[in-house]
Motif scaffolding. Structure first.
Motif, PDB file in Angstrom:
ATOM      1  N   THR A 116      23.606 -26.948 -31.804  1.00 44.74           N
ATOM      2  CA  THR A 116      24.761 -27.800 -31.544  1.00 44.74           C
ATOM      3  C   THR A 116      24.538 -29.279 -31.903  1.00 44.74           C
ATOM      4  O   THR A 116      25.367 -30.125 -31.600  1.00 44.74           O
ATOM      5  CB  THR A 116      25.166 -27.706 -30.056  1.00 44.74           C
ATOM      6  OG1 THR A 116      24.052 -28.093 -29.248  1.00 44.74           O
ATOM      7  CG2 THR A 116      25.563 -26.293 -29.691  1.00 44.74           C
ATOM      8  N   SER A 117      23.406 -29.555 -32.546  1.00 41.40           N
ATOM      9  CA  SER A 117      23.165 -30.962 -32.906  1.00 41.40           C
ATOM     10  C   SER A 117      22.776 -31.148 -34.375  1.00 41.40           C
ATOM     11  O   SER A 117      22.687 -32.274 -34.860  1.00 41.40           O
ATOM     12  CB  SER A 117      22.065 -31.559 -32.022  1.00 41.40           C
ATOM     13  OG  SER A 117      20.842 -30.883 -32.256  1.00 41.40           O
ATOM     14  N   HIS A 118      22.538 -30.037 -35.068  1.00 41.56           N
ATOM     15  CA  HIS A 118      22.151 -30.085 -36.481  1.00 41.56           C
ATOM     16  C   HIS A 118      23.259 -29.364 -37.243  1.00 41.56           C
ATOM     17  O   HIS A 118      23.248 -28.145 -37.352  1.00 41.56           O
ATOM     18  CB  HIS A 118      20.799 -29.371 -36.652  1.00 41.56           C
ATOM     19  CG  HIS A 118      20.281 -29.353 -38.049  1.00 41.56           C
ATOM     20  ND1 HIS A 118      19.295 -30.218 -38.490  1.00 41.56           N
ATOM     21  CD2 HIS A 118      20.583 -28.576 -39.117  1.00 41.56           C
ATOM     22  CE1 HIS A 118      19.020 -29.970 -39.754  1.00 41.56           C
ATOM     23  NE2 HIS A 118      19.785 -28.977 -40.154  1.00 41.56           N
ATOM     24  N   GLN A 147      31.588 -29.490 -32.855  1.00 40.00           N
ATOM     25  CA  GLN A 147      30.780 -29.668 -34.066  1.00 40.00           C
ATOM     26  C   GLN A 147      30.429 -28.355 -34.755  1.00 40.00           C
ATOM     27  O   GLN A 147      30.067 -28.338 -35.926  1.00 40.00           O
ATOM     28  CB  GLN A 147      29.498 -30.466 -33.746  1.00 40.00           C
ATOM     29  CG  GLN A 147      28.556 -29.818 -32.750  1.00 40.00           C
ATOM     30  CD  GLN A 147      28.858 -30.187 -31.300  1.00 40.00           C
ATOM     31  OE1 GLN A 147      29.986 -30.521 -30.967  1.00 40.00           O
ATOM     32  NE2 GLN A 147      27.860 -30.109 -30.450  1.00 40.00           N
ATOM     33  N   GLN A 172      33.346 -35.263 -30.434  1.00 35.39           N
ATOM     34  CA  GLN A 172      33.497 -34.940 -29.011  1.00 35.39           C
ATOM     35  C   GLN A 172      34.926 -35.102 -28.483  1.00 35.39           C
ATOM     36  O   GLN A 172      35.306 -34.453 -27.514  1.00 35.39           O
ATOM     37  CB  GLN A 172      32.495 -35.741 -28.163  1.00 35.39           C
ATOM     38  CG  GLN A 172      31.045 -35.322 -28.412  1.00 35.39           C
ATOM     39  CD  GLN A 172      30.849 -33.811 -28.496  1.00 35.39           C
ATOM     40  OE1 GLN A 172      31.317 -33.079 -27.626  1.00 35.39           O
ATOM     41  NE2 GLN A 172      30.204 -33.318 -29.549  1.00 35.39           N
ATOM     42  N   GLU A 173      35.714 -35.943 -29.135  1.00 36.06           N
ATOM     43  CA  GLU A 173      37.104 -36.122 -28.683  1.00 36.06           C
ATOM     44  C   GLU A 173      38.072 -35.178 -29.395  1.00 36.06           C
ATOM     45  O   GLU A 173      39.279 -35.243 -29.176  1.00 36.06           O
ATOM     46  CB  GLU A 173      37.557 -37.571 -28.926  1.00 36.06           C
ATOM     47  CG  GLU A 173      36.704 -38.638 -28.238  1.00 36.06           C
ATOM     48  CD  GLU A 173      36.711 -38.472 -26.726  1.00 36.06           C
ATOM     49  OE1 GLU A 173      37.806 -38.287 -26.166  1.00 36.06           O
ATOM     50  OE2 GLU A 173      35.613 -38.501 -26.125  1.00 36.06           O
ATOM     51  N   GLY A 211      23.470 -35.277 -37.842  1.00 37.31           N
ATOM     52  CA  GLY A 211      23.763 -35.687 -36.472  1.00 37.31           C
ATOM     53  C   GLY A 211      25.161 -36.265 -36.297  1.00 37.31           C
ATOM     54  O   GLY A 211      25.571 -36.559 -35.172  1.00 37.31           O
ATOM     55  N   ASP A 212      25.914 -36.426 -37.385  1.00 40.45           N
ATOM     56  CA  ASP A 212      27.254 -37.030 -37.282  1.00 40.45           C
ATOM     57  C   ASP A 212      28.252 -36.180 -36.497  1.00 40.45           C
ATOM     58  O   ASP A 212      28.975 -36.708 -35.638  1.00 40.45           O
ATOM     59  CB  ASP A 212      27.828 -37.304 -38.682  1.00 40.45           C
ATOM     60  CG  ASP A 212      27.171 -38.487 -39.368  1.00 40.45           C
ATOM     61  OD1 ASP A 212      26.469 -39.254 -38.679  1.00 40.45           O
ATOM     62  OD2 ASP A 212      27.357 -38.648 -40.590  1.00 40.45           O
ATOM     63  N   VAL A 270      28.043 -33.942 -34.059  1.00 39.49           N
ATOM     64  CA  VAL A 270      27.935 -33.944 -32.591  1.00 39.49           C
ATOM     65  C   VAL A 270      28.341 -35.302 -32.031  1.00 39.49           C
ATOM     66  O   VAL A 270      28.937 -35.401 -30.962  1.00 39.49           O
ATOM     67  CB  VAL A 270      26.518 -33.524 -32.122  1.00 39.49           C
ATOM     68  CG1 VAL A 270      25.452 -34.508 -32.543  1.00 39.49           C
ATOM     69  CG2 VAL A 270      26.473 -33.351 -30.609  1.00 39.49           C
ATOM     70  N   GLU A 271      28.093 -36.341 -32.789  1.00 42.19           N
ATOM     71  CA  GLU A 271      28.429 -37.679 -32.319  1.00 42.19           C
ATOM     72  C   GLU A 271      29.926 -37.974 -32.438  1.00 42.19           C
ATOM     73  O   GLU A 271      30.525 -38.558 -31.546  1.00 42.19           O
ATOM     74  CB  GLU A 271      27.656 -38.693 -33.154  1.00 42.19           C
ATOM     75  CG  GLU A 271      27.424 -40.002 -32.444  1.00 42.19           C
ATOM     76  CD  GLU A 271      26.422 -40.846 -33.201  1.00 42.19           C
ATOM     77  OE1 GLU A 271      26.835 -41.865 -33.757  1.00 42.19           O
ATOM     78  OE2 GLU A 271      25.244 -40.439 -33.258  1.00 42.19           O
ATOM     79  N   ASN A 272      30.526 -37.527 -33.538  1.00 40.69           N
ATOM     80  CA  ASN A 272      31.906 -37.939 -33.836  1.00 40.69           C
ATOM     81  C   ASN A 272      32.985 -36.934 -33.449  1.00 40.69           C
ATOM     82  O   ASN A 272      34.168 -37.231 -33.569  1.00 40.69           O
ATOM     83  CB  ASN A 272      32.052 -38.228 -35.338  1.00 40.69           C
ATOM     84  CG  ASN A 272      31.129 -39.348 -35.784  1.00 40.69           C
ATOM     85  OD1 ASN A 272      30.790 -40.223 -34.987  1.00 40.69           O
ATOM     86  ND2 ASN A 272      30.713 -39.311 -37.045  1.00 40.69           N
TER      87      ASN A 272
END
Ligand code: MTE
Length: 334
Positions: free
Chosen positions: A85-87, A232, A105-106, A98-99, A101-103
């Motif tokens: 869930t992060s790669h 993601q 979430q909304e 990593g983008d 998972v960061e971008n």
């Protein structure tokens, strides 16, 4: 109901070393006598409280019955959930691993509409709840081999794409299936900016030949590791075609259209010489810029040499799928 999906190198959760939560959930299932049962569906209507998901934040699957893949013989280790869930590759949310998972979430997935249309007698649309209730859900452990020569082993939750297609009653002109990801630049920064989105022309599109789409291995996934899909990873619904390179497994799907001609596909549009329509995992055919003979299996992370393994034709699923390509020159139809 239970489809034994992996033949040559079955996977076992016994070997999961660092997913204690997942493992303990499976132990509870085993104690309850559920694992290995042909149909969990029939039993679970009256079964003991389905509390094996209770340690999960996600409640969508708590009330649902799942058919768990029988995974008794062992050879592989699941990729840890945190890695899965992060790669990610999900260029709508940026091109770095990593983008997303960061971008993402909304990202709003409810309400959702998945439209099934084209060369069918009964076109229809699935809403968000329908994605989880229209077809019997199963858990399948699949290897996912990315064209970038890394791979993961993931416990997906979903149902065969064939179920979606059959319900629409395709006609005789339905020779291919075209898929489309949501187009919503307000939510997906990569669709707004060429720089963030890697120069792709959105919406992301993909396609399969009808026999590939109807193959029992081809999965529509709505969850992984016992939870609904994280944004993601392609929430609320994505494709998983385990014998093809990862880019065929299109995410956040809003359209499935049965068509007569081979549909355009995103990576083929972007770089036809590098990415073909078929994209079957094939260690004998290199990517023009790198070898496809081996892959780095993402397990506990790191770049350890022991994680480099030989890539198998059709990602190891040849027994189930090679027949579909009999007589085809797989160098030409890459
Ligand atoms: N689907 C969309 N809509 N956009 C993408 O950028 N990337 C693909 C595929 N599906 C992609 C997509 C690629 S290159 C891979 S390897 C897989 O998603 C990655 O899936 P994962 O993040 O769940 O591992």
């Amino acid at each position: 109901m239970l489809i034994k999906t992996i033949k040559s190198s079955d996977i076992s959760e016994q070997q999961v070393t660092d997913e204690n939560l997942y493992h303990s959930r499976r132990s509870v299932l085993k104690q309850l006598g559920f694992l290995g049962a042909g149909s969990l569906l029939a039993q679970s209507a009256n079964a003991a409280p389905l509390d094996f998901f209770s340690s999960k934040k996600d409640v969508v699957f708590q009330q649902r019955a799942l058919n768990f893949q029988k995974a008794s013989e062992s050879s592989e280790i699941l990729t840890p959930e945190a890695k899965v869930t992060s790669h990610n590759n999900f260029y709508e949310f940026g091109t770095a691993k990593g983008d997303p998972v960061e971008n993402a979430q909304e990202f709003k997935v409810n309400p959702w509409q998945l439209k099934i249309s084209g060369e069918v007698d009964k076109p229809y649309t699935l809403g968000y709840d329908d994605l989880f209730s229209s077809f019997p859900l199963e858990e399948r452990i699949y290897r996912l081999r990315c064209v970038e020569a890394w791979s993961m082993v993931i416990p997906w939750i979903g149902f065969p794409l064939a179920e979606i297609i059959k319900k629409a009653a395709p006609n005789s002109r339905a020779k291919y299936v075209a898929f489309e990801t949501l187009y919503d630049p307000e939510q997906m920064p990569g669709q707004k900016s060429r720089r963030i989105g890697g120069g792709i022309k959105y919406p992301y599109v993909e396609g399969l030949r009808i026999d590939e789409a109807m193959n029992p291995l081809t999965l529509m996934s709505v969850g992984l590791y016992g939870k609904t899909l994280p944004a993601q990873n392609g929430a609320p619904i994505r494709l998983v075609v385990p014998w093809k390179y990862g880019f065929k497994s299109i995410k956040s799907i809003v359209g499935i259209k049965l068509v007569e001609k081979q549909p355009p596909t995103t990576w083929n549009i972007l770089a036809a010489r590098e990415y073909g329509f078929y994209a079957n995992v094939n260690p004998a055919v290199d990517h023009p810029r790198w070898s496809q003979a081996s892959e780095r299996r993402l397990t506990t992370g790191g770049l350890l040499a022991r994680n480099r393994i030989a890539t198998l034709p059709f990602n190891g699923y040849g027994e189930e799928v090679a027949e579909m390509y009999k007589g085809m020159d797989l160098r030409k139809y890459y």
